[in-house]
Design a protein around this motif. Structure first.
Motif, PDB file in Angstrom:
ATOM      1  N   VAL A  47      -8.868  -5.520  -1.123  1.00 21.84           N
ATOM      2  CA  VAL A  47      -7.826  -4.514  -0.934  1.00 21.84           C
ATOM      3  C   VAL A  47      -6.461  -5.169  -1.098  1.00 21.84           C
ATOM      4  O   VAL A  47      -5.590  -4.655  -1.800  1.00 21.84           O
ATOM      5  N   THR A  79       0.819  -1.211   0.000  1.00 19.11           N
ATOM      6  CA  THR A  79       0.000   0.000   0.000  1.00 19.11           C
ATOM      7  C   THR A  79       0.854   1.262   0.000  1.00 19.11           C
ATOM      8  O   THR A  79       0.336   2.351   0.223  1.00 19.11           O
ATOM      9  N   PRO A  87      -8.550   3.469   0.475  1.00 22.02           N
ATOM     10  CA  PRO A  87      -8.899   2.466  -0.539  1.00 22.02           C
ATOM     11  C   PRO A  87      -9.321   3.105  -1.862  1.00 22.02           C
ATOM     12  O   PRO A  87      -9.032   2.569  -2.936  1.00 22.02           O
ATOM     13  N   ILE A 130      -6.186   2.460   5.459  1.00 20.69           N
ATOM     14  CA  ILE A 130      -5.580   1.407   4.649  1.00 20.69           C
ATOM     15  C   ILE A 130      -4.331   0.822   5.295  1.00 20.69           C
ATOM     16  O   ILE A 130      -3.893  -0.261   4.955  1.00 20.69           O
ATOM     17  N   ALA A 142      -6.290  -3.318   6.480  1.00 20.08           N
ATOM     18  CA  ALA A 142      -6.770  -3.419   5.102  1.00 20.08           C
ATOM     19  C   ALA A 142      -6.557  -4.819   4.539  1.00 20.08           C
ATOM     20  O   ALA A 142      -7.297  -5.271   3.680  1.00 20.08           O
TER      21      ALA A 142
END
Length: 166
Positions: free
Chosen positions: A146, A76, A82, A136, A140
């Motif tokens: 995700v 991420t 998201p 996130i 997540a």
């Protein structure tokens, strides 16, 4: 006890994978056969959507008092919400050649929430935000969509990152 132990790469995916690898490193640091070879023969790679556990995992292994090779990959990195992942993925689909775009939209619809999963274009698919996932960086990974999309974007946007880590 000198030995010729071959190199080993341990890959921990997500929180459970990281905990398992840390426990394994802990056991190996106490084993007479492995103790003297850890620095030269063991390599750890951790992949996670959550950045905080990556740092905690790295610290847990470093506490063993060794110079073990450790690399982390945050799927991420560069994202905070998201919706940013969705927009990034949609932009990638827009850049896909026209003859492949319907397949890309279908792939996205298989792994993300959509009002119309059979749609062949982005507007008709109408992807929407992740319910119950606001941060996130914290949890997540518990939402498979995700994790999948973040990992896909991370590895395709910077494939050298993983290759260099290994």
């Amino acid at each position: 006890m000198p030995t010729n132990i071959p190199n080993h790469i341990f890959v921990g995916c997500g929180g459970s994978g990281a905990k398992t690898a840390v426990a394994l490193a802990h056991l190996m640091s106490r084993d007479p056969r492995w103790r003297d070879e850890i620095d030269n023969s063991l390599f750890f790679l951790f992949v996670d959507t959550d950045r905080r556990p990556l740092a905690e995992t790295q610290e847990a292994i470093k506490k063993l008092g060794r110079e073990v090779f450790i690399r982390t990959v945050s799927t991420t990195a560069g994202y905070n919400l998201p919706s940013e992942i969705v927009e990034d993925f949609k932009n990638a689909i827009r850049k896909t050649p026209a003859n492949e775009r319907a397949t890309a939209v279908k792939r996205m619809s298989e792994h993300w929430w959509s009002d119309n999963p059979d749609a062949e274009d982005l507007v008709a698919a109408h992807y929407f935000d992740v319910p119950l996932v606001e941060d996130i960086e914290n949890g997540a990974g518990q939402v498979p969509m995700v994790s999948y999309i973040a990992a896909w974007r991370s590895m395709t946007s910077n494939p050298v990152n993983l290759g260099n880590s290994i």
